[in-house]
Each structure stands twice: as structure tokens, then as C-alpha cells.
Design a protein around this motif. Structure first.
Motif, PDB file in Angstrom:
ATOM      1  N   LYS A 399     -26.246  -0.453   9.417  1.00 29.98           N
ATOM      2  CA  LYS A 399     -26.243  -0.401   7.950  1.00 29.98           C
ATOM      3  C   LYS A 399     -25.027  -1.123   7.382  1.00 29.98           C
ATOM      4  CE  LYS A 399     -28.419   1.810   5.366  1.00 29.98           C
ATOM      5  NZ  LYS A 399     -29.519   1.399   4.433  1.00 29.98           N
ATOM      6  N   VAL A 400     -23.885  -0.944   8.046  1.00 24.43           N
ATOM      7  CA  VAL A 400     -22.648  -1.562   7.523  1.00 24.43           C
ATOM      8  C   VAL A 400     -22.480  -2.978   8.052  1.00 24.43           C
ATOM      9  CG1 VAL A 400     -21.537   0.669   7.258  1.00 24.43           C
ATOM     10  CG2 VAL A 400     -21.242  -0.614   9.396  1.00 24.43           C
ATOM     11  N   GLY A 401     -23.420  -3.428   8.870  1.00 23.50           N
ATOM     12  CA  GLY A 401     -23.356  -4.801   9.354  1.00 23.50           C
ATOM     13  C   GLY A 401     -22.452  -5.010  10.558  1.00 23.50           C
ATOM     14  N   ASP A 402     -22.052  -3.915  11.257  1.00 21.30           N
ATOM     15  CA  ASP A 402     -21.194  -4.051  12.446  1.00 21.30           C
ATOM     16  C   ASP A 402     -22.087  -4.236  13.668  1.00 21.30           C
ATOM     17  OD1 ASP A 402     -19.202  -4.072  14.300  1.00 21.30           O
ATOM     18  OD2 ASP A 402     -18.434  -2.055  13.879  1.00 21.30           O
ATOM     19  N   ALA A 403     -22.638  -5.428  13.766  1.00 27.10           N
ATOM     20  CA  ALA A 403     -23.606  -5.699  14.831  1.00 27.10           C
ATOM     21  C   ALA A 403     -22.960  -5.658  16.219  1.00 27.10           C
ATOM     22  CB  ALA A 403     -24.269  -7.056  14.586  1.00 27.10           C
ATOM     23  N   ASP A 404     -21.728  -6.158  16.304  1.00 28.31           N
ATOM     24  CA  ASP A 404     -21.068  -6.185  17.624  1.00 28.31           C
ATOM     25  C   ASP A 404     -20.858  -4.778  18.177  1.00 28.31           C
ATOM     26  OD1 ASP A 404     -20.972  -8.931  17.535  1.00 28.31           O
ATOM     27  OD2 ASP A 404     -18.928  -8.987  16.685  1.00 28.31           O
ATOM     28  N   SER A 405     -20.379  -3.890  17.341  1.00 24.44           N
ATOM     29  CA  SER A 405     -20.162  -2.505  17.809  1.00 24.44           C
ATOM     30  C   SER A 405     -21.485  -1.838  18.133  1.00 24.44           C
ATOM     31  CB  SER A 405     -19.424  -1.704  16.733  1.00 24.44           C
ATOM     32  OG  SER A 405     -18.146  -2.249  16.504  1.00 24.44           O
ATOM     33  N   ALA A 406     -22.512  -2.107  17.302  1.00 19.04           N
ATOM     34  CA  ALA A 406     -23.816  -1.520  17.573  1.00 19.04           C
ATOM     35  C   ALA A 406     -24.372  -2.025  18.901  1.00 19.04           C
ATOM     36  CB  ALA A 406     -24.786  -1.827  16.437  1.00 19.04           C
ATOM     37  N   ALA A 407     -24.171  -3.332  19.153  1.00 20.46           N
ATOM     38  CA  ALA A 407     -24.653  -3.903  20.418  1.00 20.46           C
ATOM     39  C   ALA A 407     -23.906  -3.298  21.603  1.00 20.46           C
ATOM     40  CB  ALA A 407     -24.487  -5.425  20.384  1.00 20.46           C
ATOM     41  N   GLU A 408     -22.570  -3.154  21.476  1.00 19.84           N
ATOM     42  CA  GLU A 408     -21.778  -2.591  22.568  1.00 19.84           C
ATOM     43  C   GLU A 408     -22.182  -1.151  22.839  1.00 19.84           C
ATOM     44  OE1 GLU A 408     -17.116  -1.734  23.817  1.00 19.84           O
ATOM     45  OE2 GLU A 408     -17.598  -2.575  21.850  1.00 19.84           O
ATOM     46  N   LEU A 409     -22.350  -0.368  21.751  1.00 18.76           N
ATOM     47  CA  LEU A 409     -22.739   1.026  21.929  1.00 18.76           C
ATOM     48  C   LEU A 409     -24.125   1.139  22.554  1.00 18.76           C
ATOM     49  CD1 LEU A 409     -22.144   3.999  21.611  1.00 18.76           C
ATOM     50  CD2 LEU A 409     -22.918   3.860  19.244  1.00 18.76           C
ATOM     51  N   SER A 410     -25.036   0.265  22.137  1.00 16.47           N
ATOM     52  CA  SER A 410     -26.385   0.291  22.718  1.00 16.47           C
ATOM     53  C   SER A 410     -26.350  -0.037  24.195  1.00 16.47           C
ATOM     54  CB  SER A 410     -27.283  -0.707  21.969  1.00 16.47           C
ATOM     55  OG  SER A 410     -27.371  -0.369  20.604  1.00 16.47           O
ATOM     56  N   GLN A 411     -25.520  -1.040  24.535  1.00 14.61           N
ATOM     57  CA  GLN A 411     -25.429  -1.427  25.956  1.00 14.61           C
ATOM     58  C   GLN A 411     -24.824  -0.305  26.802  1.00 14.61           C
ATOM     59  OE1 GLN A 411     -22.419  -2.384  27.802  1.00 14.61           O
ATOM     60  NE2 GLN A 411     -23.685  -2.742  29.623  1.00 14.61           N
ATOM     61  N   LYS A 412     -23.747   0.334  26.299  1.00 12.47           N
ATOM     62  CA  LYS A 412     -23.112   1.436  27.022  1.00 12.47           C
ATOM     63  C   LYS A 412     -24.070   2.622  27.150  1.00 12.47           C
ATOM     64  CE  LYS A 412     -18.944  -0.386  27.447  1.00 12.47           C
ATOM     65  NZ  LYS A 412     -18.349  -0.704  28.768  1.00 12.47           N
TER      66      LYS A 412
END
Length: 581
Positions: A399-412
Motif C-alpha cells: 500500500k505504501v509502495g515499499d516493494a523491496d521490503s515486501a519482496a524481501e519479506l515474501s521471500q523470507k
């Protein structure tokens, strides 16, 4: 039914007790045999020694009588009327009468010489006529060599019982205030021959003639030092009187010494015999005695060996088998080649070992199944709130546009659930287990919006091939996130480290939370120490039980106060014993 052994425990084996009892029964018989043998040997030995004493005494008395006989003949010669007339009137006699008297004296000297084998020369010196009359040199005017020799011997003071000139022995007497000398030379070879006759009584015996003052005068032994030493033994204070036997040691050899007095010469006749030679006739009996003794010893040894073979060895085999069972070695079967009582005992033992092995295998399989069920239970204990919150965090990041953190969290998150849900091997390489715990920390740190951080040490000393049970570190870290920081503290920190040394693996998880009070830690310790059957197998308790079940009581989970202020959890695995096994 309970069978109870009576009596105290003993360090002796059964067969040793049997052998000792047998020896105790045999000792009186052997002791009596030894006593009777030595008693008989002692009586026989004394009889032989008394016989030796009698023989030596007989020969010494014969020699003494012979010397007395010669001395009596010498004294009779001095009192001869012709010799006396020649000594008193030698200068007043006519030539014919003087020659006649000298011939008569010569006849008396010849008679004295042939009267004893010990006399080699008999002579007189008559000062009145200035002549010496001898069976050896005849009638010779003085001074001459024979007269000078006798004169030099007579100068010895005090007067001895006999005179010596080199190896020659003389008996000298005077009459008419020194106007007449009578001298008799004793045959040294004949004396030595007489001593050798005494020495011939026993082999390896020697005889000497001497005294303390003169030393050895004559001896059959070639070594004069030995004779003098033997003579000195009779002069010691503790030696018995003359004509009494004694045993003395010389150069490590025991000698039987028989002293006798030759009073005619004021000398001692000493016979000494090697004691072994005297007792040599007893050697036959000694040989038989030792033979019987050796046979008795052999019988005892054979009896001990047979008891060892028939009783001790089967018992030792059985004891060793029990020791092997104590070391968890149940693959043992005792072979029995006999059909005695031990055959029944061995077969019973084999049956017991097989049944015990089956029971242990069944119990072990139950423990393995329990481990699998505990692991499945742990895998099923995934907190659904953790999954919901993680998805919510991903949603908010998108929602806030933090795609990198979302991707990292999804991968972890995907890696995390892939690890805990797969149904592969029960053990995994330690580096994967350690990496899984760090992935969990990354996820939690993202969820708590950087309110909590962690630090970890690299696995520098841990072998890459080291394997450990799955899901043993992540439950410990999870416990820290759920309990140590539940009060909402800021700047929470988790410290994770590893250490591997001498087959001992340690994983340490610490935090700086303020909820780990002493009473809380104590309750947690009690919970970890409780019987696993009485508590719920979740979290730290589950990990502790799994480690102790697999690696022994020295392994498991241990809690204490952290130096950072919070809780310190040490996960310890003792791998050394497992590697040796």
C-alpha cells in the motif's frame, strides 16, 4: 519370589576359595613329610659326622703316639751308658775305647732310625770328643754343617717342642749341661703322608698341622692361605674346645671342622671337610624327597587347573557376558560344548539376552516414533497469527509502495514455511538450521518495524558436515520474541552465537529484555528438569526433550541470566560420544 544371598561379599573367586581349601588340607601332610624327612636326614647326618670325628680322632692319636714313642727313644738314647761315658770321659779315653763307644752309639742311633718310619736321621753331638755321630753323615769332627745347623736352632728362645729349618723338622734334647745334644729329623713326607691318610676319609677334605702361634706347619691343601684361615677359625672365642667338631663357613662354603691335639708336638691336627661331601650319601634321599615334593606341587597345580577349567572358566565366561550386556551389547551368545549344569545356565542366559534385546528394540522403536510425533506436533504448532500478521505486513508495504521490503519479506516467509513444512529427513546440516533461525529473525524484525534488531556470529568453527535435528534453534528464538519483548520495549536486541570445540556444540541466544527475573528463570529451569511425561511438549521443553533423548542427559536446553539484562538460553549438543559410537 526373591532369592537372597547369605553372607558378606568377597573379593575371592569361587575356584580360588576351592583351591585355597585344598592347599590348606594338603599343607599339614606336606609339613609332616618335610619334618620327617629332615629329622631323618639330621639323625643320619649326625651319625656320619660322628663317624668322621671318630676316624679323624683315631688317626690323630696314632700320630701323637708315634711322636711320643720317638721322643721316648730319644730320651732313652740320652741316658744310654755308652753315650754318657763318652760324654763324661771323652778326653781321657784311649783311641780304641773311644772308637768302640762311638760304634755302640752309632748302633743305638741306627736302631732308633729303623724303629719308626717318621725318623730320617738321628744324631748326637758330644762336646767331650768334639764329634757329631749321625746315621746320615756318620762320625764327623766339629765344627761341621750339621753341628752348626743344630746349634742355630737351639738358640731359639723360649725352647719350642720341636724345631724347624725351612721344610725340615727336628726334635732336639740336651744332657750333661749341654755337653751332649741329641737331634732327630722327622720325615716331612711321612708326616704329610699321614695327614693325607686322614684326609682320604672323605673326598674334598683337607688336614693341617699347626698352631695359633706357629701358623700352618704342614697341610695337605695347596693353598696355604686357606689353611691359615681355617686355623684362625678355631681360635675364635665361640668355637668349641679341642676334640669337639664345629661347622664354619669359608668363602661361602660350609666346612665341618674336627680339631684334635697332637700334644707330643704341642700342635693341633685340624681336619676340615666340605659339608656337602659328608652329606653326599644323603643326596639320594634328598632327591627323592624333592621329587615327591614336586609331584605334590604338580598335583596341586593340576587340581587348580582342573577347577579353573571346569568351574572358573564357565563362570568367567558368564560374568563377561553380563559385563557386555551392561555395556548395551546384546548381540552375544554363549556356546556350551558340555552337557552339565553350565549348559542349562548358558542356554537360559542366551534366552534372557534375546528377550531383553527384543524388549529394548521395541522400546527404542517406540522412542523413535515418539520423536517423529513430537516433530510433527512441533511443525503443526505454527502460530496462525504469525502468518496473518506477516501477510498484513506485506499488504501494508504494498500500500505504501515499499516493494523491496515486501519482496524481501515474501521471500523470507516462503523460505521459512518451506523449511518447516517439508517432510524430509529428521536431521539437517547445522548451517541450514542456523540459517533458518536467522530468516525467522529477519521476518520478526520487519514485522516489529525495526523496534527489535539482532546480531549473530558467523559459524567459523562448525564443520560443514555437522548434522543436527530439525527445528531446534528457531523455537528458542521464537520464545524470545514472544516473551522477552511483550511489554513493547524499544531497541530490543537479540544476540545469537555458536561455538564448537572437542565434539561439543553450543548455540547461545540472549536478549536485553527486562522480563527475565530470577523467579521466572528458576520456574523455567524446573519446567525443563521435570519428567517429559508430566508436561506439555511445546517450545523449549520440546527441544530439550528431543536433545536429551538423542544425545544423552548432558545435552539439552539450559537457561540463565544474560549479561545484557535479559534471558540467556544455551542449546548444548554433546557430539563426541556419538561420533565415537
Amino acid at each position: 519370589m526373591k532369592l537372597q544371598a547369605v553372607g558378606k561379599s568377597s573379593k575371592w573367586y569361587v575356584y580360588q576359595k576351592i583351591v585355597i581349601v585344598f592347599i590348606l588340607f594338603m599343607l599339614p601332610l606336606l609339613s609332616m613329610n618335610i619334618w620327617l624327612n629332615y629329622k631323618g636326614m639330621s639323625i643320619t647326618k649326625h651319625a656320619i659326622l660322628n663317624s668322621s670325628l671318630a676316624g679323624a680322632s683315631f688317626y690323630s692319636k696314632q700320630l701323637d703316639k708315634e711322636m711320643f714313642f720317638i721322643r721316648n727313644l730319644q730320651l732313652q738314647l740320652l741316658n744310654d751308658k755308652d753315650l754318657q761315658k763318652l760324654g763324661f770321659r771323652g778326653g781321657l779315653l784311649g783311641n780304641y775305647e773311644e772308637v768302640q763307644l762311638i760304634d755302640q752309639v752309632r748302633d743305638r742311633l741306627s736302631t732308633l732310625t729303623v724303629s719308626s718310619d717318621y725318623v730320617v736321621n738321628a744324631g748326637v753331638y758330644v762336646e767331650a770328643v768334639g764329634k757329631t755321630i749321625s746315621t746320615d753323615t756318620g762320625v764327623t769332627n766339629t765344627p761341621n754343617a750339621e753341628m752348626k745347623l743344630i746349634s742355630s736352632l737351639m738358640a731359639e728362645k723360649p725352647k719350642p717342642s720341636f724345631y724347624r729349618s725351612g721344610s725340615r723338622i727336628f726334635l732336639i734334647e740336651t744332657e750333661n749341661n749341654g755337653g751332649i745334644w741329641s737331634y732327630i729329623e722327622i720325615s716331612r713326607p711321612k708326616l704329610l703322608e699321614a695327614l693325607q691318610e686322614i684326609a682320604a676319609l672323605y673326598p674334598q677334605s683337607e688336614v693341617l698341622l699347626g698352631s695359633k702361634e706357629l701358623g700352618t706347619v704342614l697341610a695337605t691343601a695347596k693353598d696355604t692361605k686357606e689353611s691359615n684361615r681355617m686355623l684362625s677359625l678355631t681360635s675364635e672365642p665361640d668355637v668349641l674346645d679341642a676334640d669337639a667338631s664345629e661347622i664354619r663357613k669359608l668363602n661361602g662354603v660350609s666346612y665341618f671342622i674336627i680339631p684334635n691335639q697332637v700334644s707330643s708336638l704341642h700342635l693341633s691336627l685340624l681336619m676340615y671337610v666340605n659339608q656337602n661331601e659328608i652329606t653326599r650319601p644323603l643326596s639320594h634321599f634328598i632327591t627323592w624327597f624333592y621329587t615327591l615334593f614336586i609331584i605334590a606341587v604338580i598335583v596341586m597345580v593340576l587340581y587348580s587347573f582342573s577347577v579353573n577349567l571346569m568351574i572358573h572358566r564357565p563362570l568367567s565366561k558368564l560374568v563377561k557376558a553380563f559385563h557386555m550386556i551392561e555395556t548395551d551389547n546384546l548381540n552375544i551368545v554363549i556356546d556350551s560344548k558340555t552337557k552339565d549344569e553350565f549348559h542349562y545356565v548358558f542356554n537360559s542366559f542366551n534366552n534372557m539376552a534375546q528377550k531383553l534385546k527384543g524388549s529394548i528394540e521395541e522400546n527404542y522403536e517406540q522412542k523413535i516414533a515418539l520423536q517423529h510425533s513430537q516433530l510433527k506436533q512441533l511443525q503443526s504448532q505454527i502460530n496462525p497469527h504469525f502468518l496473518y500478521n506477516s501477510f498484513f505486513n506485506i499488504y501494508m508495504m504494498c500500500k505504501v509502495g515499499d516493494a523491496d521490503s515486501a519482496a524481501e519479506l515474501s521471500q523470507k516467509l516462503g523460505s521459512y514455511y518451506q523449511y518447516i513444512t517439508r517432510s524430509g529427513a529428521d536431521e539437517v546440516p547445522f548451517y541450514k538450521e542456523y540459517r533458518h533461525a536467522l530468516d525467522y529473525c529477519d521476518i520478526q524484525c520487519i514485522r516489529f518495524s525495526n523496534r527489535i534488531a539482532y546480531e549473530y556470529e558467523a559459524m567459523a568453527d562448525v564443520p560443514p558436515s555437522l548434522s543436527v535435528p530439525r527445528l531446534i534453534i528457531q523455537p528458542i528464538v521464537e520464545n524470545v520474541f514472544e516473551h522477552a519483548f511483550e511489554d513493547g520495549m524499544m531497541e530490543g536486541m537479540i544476540y545469537i552465537g555458536t561455538e564448537y570445540r572437542d565434539g561439543r556444540l553450543r548455540v547461545t541466544v540472549e536478549d536485553n529484555g527486562n522480563l527475565a527475573q530470577d523467579d521466572v528463570i528458576e520456574r523455567l529451569r524446573e519446567k525443563l528438569a521435570m519428567d517429559s511425561k508430566l508436561i506439555e511438549k511445546t517450545g523449549l521443553v520440546n527441544v530439550n526433550n528431543r536433545l536429551q533423548l538423542k544425545y544423552g542427559p548432558d545435552s539439552g536446553v539450559f537457561v540463565s541470566k544474560s549479561t545484557y539484562g535479559g534471558l540467556r538460553v544455551d542449546l548444548i549438543i554433546m557430539l563426541e560420544d556419538k561420533e565415537e559410537a
